[in-house]
Design a protein around this motif. Sequence first.
Motif, PDB file in Angstrom:
ATOM      1  N   GLY A   1       0.795  -1.221   0.000  1.00  0.00           N
ATOM      2  CA  GLY A   1       0.000   0.000   0.000  1.00  0.00           C
ATOM      3  C   GLY A   1       0.828   1.272   0.000  1.00  0.00           C
ATOM      4  O   GLY A   1       0.294   2.360  -0.251  1.00  0.00           O
ATOM      5  N   SER A   2       2.139   1.155   0.258  1.00  0.00           N
ATOM      6  CA  SER A   2       2.991   2.342   0.362  1.00  0.00           C
ATOM      7  C   SER A   2       3.126   3.077  -0.974  1.00  0.00           C
ATOM      8  O   SER A   2       3.123   4.306  -1.023  1.00  0.00           O
ATOM      9  CB  SER A   2       4.375   1.962   0.886  1.00  0.00           C
ATOM     10  N   LEU A   3       3.280   2.319  -2.060  1.00  0.00           N
ATOM     11  CA  LEU A   3       3.432   2.968  -3.365  1.00  0.00           C
ATOM     12  C   LEU A   3       2.178   3.755  -3.736  1.00  0.00           C
ATOM     13  O   LEU A   3       2.261   4.862  -4.270  1.00  0.00           O
ATOM     14  CB  LEU A   3       3.729   1.939  -4.451  1.00  0.00           C
ATOM     15  N   PHE A   4       1.015   3.170  -3.440  1.00  0.00           N
ATOM     16  CA  PHE A   4      -0.224   3.864  -3.766  1.00  0.00           C
ATOM     17  C   PHE A   4      -0.374   5.116  -2.905  1.00  0.00           C
ATOM     18  O   PHE A   4      -0.796   6.167  -3.391  1.00  0.00           O
ATOM     19  CB  PHE A   4      -1.417   2.936  -3.554  1.00  0.00           C
ATOM     20  N   ALA A   5      -0.005   5.017  -1.625  1.00  0.00           N
ATOM     21  CA  ALA A   5      -0.052   6.187  -0.748  1.00  0.00           C
ATOM     22  C   ALA A   5       0.915   7.264  -1.236  1.00  0.00           C
ATOM     23  O   ALA A   5       0.596   8.460  -1.221  1.00  0.00           O
ATOM     24  CB  ALA A   5       0.284   5.780   0.683  1.00  0.00           C
ATOM     25  N   LEU A   6       2.107   6.845  -1.688  1.00  0.00           N
ATOM     26  CA  LEU A   6       3.086   7.799  -2.201  1.00  0.00           C
ATOM     27  C   LEU A   6       2.587   8.449  -3.493  1.00  0.00           C
ATOM     28  O   LEU A   6       2.835   9.643  -3.730  1.00  0.00           O
ATOM     29  CB  LEU A   6       4.412   7.079  -2.444  1.00  0.00           C
ATOM     30  N   TYR A   7       1.886   7.678  -4.306  1.00  0.00           N
ATOM     31  CA  TYR A   7       1.268   8.219  -5.523  1.00  0.00           C
ATOM     32  C   TYR A   7       0.290   9.333  -5.174  1.00  0.00           C
ATOM     33  O   TYR A   7       0.325  10.422  -5.755  1.00  0.00           O
ATOM     34  CB  TYR A   7       0.586   7.070  -6.264  1.00  0.00           C
ATOM     35  N   TRP A   8      -0.581   9.099  -4.202  1.00  0.00           N
ATOM     36  CA  TRP A   8      -1.537  10.129  -3.791  1.00  0.00           C
ATOM     37  C   TRP A   8      -0.805  11.354  -3.244  1.00  0.00           C
ATOM     38  O   TRP A   8      -1.187  12.492  -3.516  1.00  0.00           O
ATOM     39  CB  TRP A   8      -2.493   9.564  -2.737  1.00  0.00           C
ATOM     40  N   LEU A   9       0.239  11.129  -2.469  1.00  0.00           N
ATOM     41  CA  LEU A   9       0.980  12.237  -1.863  1.00  0.00           C
ATOM     42  C   LEU A   9       1.698  13.074  -2.924  1.00  0.00           C
ATOM     43  O   LEU A   9       1.520  14.300  -2.991  1.00  0.00           O
ATOM     44  CB  LEU A   9       1.990  11.682  -0.856  1.00  0.00           C
ATOM     45  N   LEU A  10       2.505  12.439  -3.751  1.00  0.00           N
ATOM     46  CA  LEU A  10       3.329  13.188  -4.709  1.00  0.00           C
ATOM     47  C   LEU A  10       2.489  13.818  -5.821  1.00  0.00           C
ATOM     48  O   LEU A  10       2.705  14.984  -6.188  1.00  0.00           O
ATOM     49  CB  LEU A  10       4.394  12.276  -5.312  1.00  0.00           C
ATOM     50  N   TYR A  11       1.542  13.059  -6.361  1.00  0.00           N
ATOM     51  CA  TYR A  11       0.724  13.645  -7.414  1.00  0.00           C
ATOM     52  C   TYR A  11      -0.149  14.770  -6.859  1.00  0.00           C
ATOM     53  O   TYR A  11      -0.378  15.782  -7.518  1.00  0.00           O
ATOM     54  CB  TYR A  11      -0.151  12.597  -8.096  1.00  0.00           C
ATOM     55  N   GLY A  12      -0.625  14.591  -5.613  1.00  0.00           N
ATOM     56  CA  GLY A  12      -1.428  15.643  -4.998  1.00  0.00           C
ATOM     57  C   GLY A  12      -0.654  16.942  -4.858  1.00  0.00           C
ATOM     58  O   GLY A  12      -1.170  18.029  -5.156  1.00  0.00           O
ATOM     59  N   ILE A  13       0.600  16.848  -4.431  1.00  0.00           N
ATOM     60  CA  ILE A  13       1.429  18.050  -4.312  1.00  0.00           C
ATOM     61  C   ILE A  13       1.659  18.678  -5.678  1.00  0.00           C
ATOM     62  O   ILE A  13       1.514  19.897  -5.864  1.00  0.00           O
ATOM     63  CB  ILE A  13       2.776  17.705  -3.645  1.00  0.00           C
ATOM     64  N   GLY A  14       2.027  17.852  -6.658  1.00  0.00           N
ATOM     65  CA  GLY A  14       2.281  18.376  -7.994  1.00  0.00           C
ATOM     66  C   GLY A  14       1.043  18.989  -8.617  1.00  0.00           C
ATOM     67  O   GLY A  14       1.104  20.076  -9.210  1.00  0.00           O
ATOM     68  N   ARG A  15      -0.107  18.324  -8.471  1.00  0.00           N
ATOM     69  CA  ARG A  15      -1.341  18.844  -9.057  1.00  0.00           C
ATOM     70  C   ARG A  15      -1.746  20.157  -8.391  1.00  0.00           C
ATOM     71  O   ARG A  15      -2.229  21.083  -9.056  1.00  0.00           O
ATOM     72  CB  ARG A  15      -2.444  17.805  -8.911  1.00  0.00           C
ATOM     73  N   PHE A  16      -1.563  20.250  -7.085  1.00  0.00           N
ATOM     74  CA  PHE A  16      -1.885  21.489  -6.379  1.00  0.00           C
ATOM     75  C   PHE A  16      -1.072  22.656  -6.938  1.00  0.00           C
ATOM     76  O   PHE A  16      -1.605  23.745  -7.189  1.00  0.00           O
ATOM     77  CB  PHE A  16      -1.603  21.325  -4.884  1.00  0.00           C
ATOM     78  N   LEU A  17       0.208  22.431  -7.167  1.00  0.00           N
ATOM     79  CA  LEU A  17       1.089  23.506  -7.622  1.00  0.00           C
ATOM     80  C   LEU A  17       0.795  23.915  -9.063  1.00  0.00           C
ATOM     81  O   LEU A  17       0.681  25.111  -9.362  1.00  0.00           O
ATOM     82  CB  LEU A  17       2.551  23.075  -7.470  1.00  0.00           C
ATOM     83  N   VAL A  18       0.668  22.942  -9.974  1.00  0.00           N
ATOM     84  CA  VAL A  18       0.476  23.313 -11.378  1.00  0.00           C
ATOM     85  C   VAL A  18      -0.902  23.916 -11.610  1.00  0.00           C
ATOM     86  O   VAL A  18      -1.103  24.647 -12.594  1.00  0.00           O
ATOM     87  CB  VAL A  18       0.706  22.117 -12.321  1.00  0.00           C
ATOM     88  N   SER A  19      -1.855  23.647 -10.713  1.00  0.00           N
ATOM     89  CA  SER A  19      -3.198  24.190 -10.902  1.00  0.00           C
ATOM     90  C   SER A  19      -3.261  25.698 -10.696  1.00  0.00           C
ATOM     91  O   SER A  19      -4.265  26.328 -11.058  1.00  0.00           O
ATOM     92  CB  SER A  19      -4.193  23.496  -9.967  1.00  0.00           C
TER      93      SER A  19
END
Length: 286
Positions: A222-240
């Motif tokens: 489950g760690s990779l999926f949690a890391l996916y949510w964390l990293l993509y969430g940060i990136g999506r927040f910034l580029v938006s």
Amino acid sequence: MGTITIGLDPNIVQVGPLLLTWHGLFTALAILSAIWLASRELARKGIVIPNFDLVAILTVLGGVVGARLFFVLDHLSEYLRQPWRILAITEGGLAVYGGIIGGTLTAAFLLWRQRVPIGPVADAVAPGLLLAQGIGRIGCLINGDAWGGPCTCLVCSGVAASVPAEGLGYCPFALRYTNPKALLPPELLGVPTHPYPIYDMAVNFLVLAVLWRLRRRGLPDGSLFALYWLLYGIGRFLVSFVRQEAIWFLGLQQAQVVALTTALMGLVALLWLLRRRTPATAPARS
């Protein structure tokens, strides 16, 4: 430095009532790529999901429903005026986060019903999701349904008169849509805009590269999926910040609120998974 002009017709061909669009084509390619990569990772992990094809189809349907629902909610006033357009998904209008959440909830329910461990499956699916999101953005790049705000960098635009005064400032390069059928707002047609879909594509592929390097490191399930949510969430927040969308809450767009929420959930889940790992399950030191 400069402006990339996109003048392609969002529609490829129409035969009677059947319409093939660039958005639909790349969405289909994205789904197929996600299933292909997820099946490879599941096989590598030795995970067998009963009725995998059915689970995959239902998960995709759940993702499409969630993606459309989020997009409609984000543009509710427009669809209240024209409610018959809610089902017109060939026009574009599939919110990435809606697809992620809808697909995740659908898959989790189906796996729970079949008593298949969710954590290892989620880790196997995460790289495929990122690959699919990146490929899907190519369709958005062509049809203009995920647009950035107007860019006021005159070096990039070269058309000072057409740039709205409320533009979002400097950009390394701009996108300018010239086809009247492009799906961005009419007032942005011919106006240099921030290359938001390219930024989001880059975020997806960068996070995919990180997860791909970590997938064999013996992290808790489950760690990779949690890391996916964390990293993509940060990136999506910034580029938006360079998007032009309605403000939803505390000066933020819907996508930014959801991105922060999912990033926080990913962080909490990742910390919890790492803390609960016992010495017996921790990878041996070389």
